[in-house]
Design an enzyme around this catalytic site. Sequence first.
Site, PDB file in Angstrom:
ATOM      1  N   CYS A   1      -4.000  -2.343  -7.503  1.00 19.94           N
ATOM      2  CA  CYS A   1      -2.566  -1.917  -7.430  1.00 19.94           C
ATOM      3  C   CYS A   1      -1.900  -2.152  -6.116  1.00 19.94           C
ATOM      4  O   CYS A   1      -2.422  -1.553  -5.001  1.00 19.94           O
ATOM      5  CB  CYS A   1      -2.486  -0.329  -7.620  1.00 19.94           C
ATOM      6  SG  CYS A   1      -0.962   0.445  -7.319  1.00 19.94           S
TER       7      CYS A   1
ATOM      8  N   GLU B   1       3.982   9.039  -5.181  1.00 14.69           N
ATOM      9  CA  GLU B   1       4.783   8.191  -4.778  1.00 14.69           C
ATOM     10  C   GLU B   1       4.540   7.369  -3.584  1.00 14.69           C
ATOM     11  O   GLU B   1       4.443   7.842  -2.598  1.00 14.69           O
ATOM     12  CB  GLU B   1       6.492   8.716  -4.722  1.00 14.69           C
ATOM     13  CG  GLU B   1       7.483   7.687  -4.110  1.00 14.69           C
ATOM     14  CD  GLU B   1       7.601   6.382  -4.696  1.00 14.69           C
ATOM     15  OE1 GLU B   1       7.466   5.168  -4.169  1.00 14.69           O
ATOM     16  OE2 GLU B   1       7.651   6.393  -6.265  1.00 14.69           O
TER      17      GLU B   1
ATOM     18  N   TYR C   1       6.427  -7.717 -12.505  1.00  9.48           N
ATOM     19  CA  TYR C   1       5.997  -6.924 -13.507  1.00  9.48           C
ATOM     20  C   TYR C   1       7.031  -7.108 -14.435  1.00  9.48           C
ATOM     21  O   TYR C   1       6.506  -6.936 -15.852  1.00  9.48           O
ATOM     22  CB  TYR C   1       5.848  -5.118 -13.093  1.00  9.48           C
ATOM     23  CG  TYR C   1       4.420  -5.069 -12.272  1.00  9.48           C
ATOM     24  CD1 TYR C   1       3.402  -4.770 -13.074  1.00  9.48           C
ATOM     25  CD2 TYR C   1       4.608  -5.212 -11.041  1.00  9.48           C
ATOM     26  CE1 TYR C   1       2.243  -4.486 -12.476  1.00  9.48           C
ATOM     27  CE2 TYR C   1       3.393  -5.070 -10.287  1.00  9.48           C
ATOM     28  CZ  TYR C   1       2.207  -4.651 -10.926  1.00  9.48           C
ATOM     29  OH  TYR C   1       1.021  -4.409 -10.304  1.00  9.48           O
TER      30      TYR C   1
END
Length: 412
Positions: free
Chosen positions: A128, A218, A266
Amino acid sequence: MSCTPLHISTFRNPIHTNRATQPRPTSRHGSPRTSLTQPPPPPPPPPPQNPDPITAITRLLWGKSLPPQLLISTVRSTWSATWHLMMSQLAPSDPSGSYTRPTSQFRSKSSLGQSPDTALHLYVGLPCPWAHRTLIVRSLKGLEDTVPVSIASPGIDGSWEFLDTTVRVGDYPNPGPDTANGCKTLREVYKLRRGGYDGRSTVPMLWDAKRKEVVCNESYDIIELFNSGLNRSAGNPDLDLSPPSFKTRIDEWNQIIYPRVNNGVYRCGFAQSQEAYDIAVNELFSTLELLDEHLGGARYLCGDTLTLADICLFTTLIRFDPVYNVLFKCTRKKLIEYQNLHGYMRDIYQIPKVAATCNLGAIMDGYYKILFPLNPGNIRPSMPSCCEHEVLSDPHNRETLSLVENNVQVYA
């Protein structure tokens, strides 16, 4: 290749077929005559292997030919419908087919880390890029002892899970157990919070081990907290990756980079319509051109000072050629074709402690072997040569762009 020993076969009279009763010719010394020129008999054919049921049925129906057009059309329609169903779960989209990233459920204020009643623990996954940001800032600020980390591994269903033991591969961070709660999956950790939780269990996630509560999931809130909210216990408190005088410029760059590059790759890879893909890919590469031109005259985005905006851009760039260019269809150009951007990426990679957070093997595995809708065969391509550590460590000479010497701030 192996060498086969020379076979010496005995001479047999071709006239007689009853080999069991026919006497063998002998030499005058009484020993059987042999031939060194007669080839040995061919080996027996291997026993037939039973094909799997699907192969057997296809051979029975149409032999070596392609399946009939009707079957191909049916399978294609079924796969397309299944793909859209899986993608709707993996990557929610709007009516146009454009990927829309869900918002984070837990937001944090930077002042939270100052409380002596908190015991922070960081959960990340190596593939990630958002979690990678937190690992880099944690390392640069010297927070390794203050904020322990548990590294989850992507499971075959796309969820994050923990391994029983850590298998070390080089000096990079590697997936291992949950050292804070002993859970098997990240979903279990989220559910430990008061009131439980049934939403998306994402990384990075900052956990308060004392209160058993999710502090934040976040990424940008977490790196801001790491940058300025934990200076009392940081090993490098003088490093400021978001100086007050640069905050406006950092925000301006983030507003460009996040939608078009960080999330832009993405939007390309998860697009569910040609129109959505075309829009995303055009925005992505026009922004990369803009960044490459800007970095031709500045060492970092905001000049001579490394900032949080650079960290956020870096974690996308380091994944671009090995993952996004191929798997996410960002194929117009490779990052290595952008001279300034590629040098800029190598510049940040070579900052002490940054390279140690870049486990590119785990990153590629996490995309190619897990994102089934994008890569049904689960085959991971070989690492591009431009992504090898030796190439990323090549001199970048970008220090010549600095107007003043800022090595103390960057490397301390």
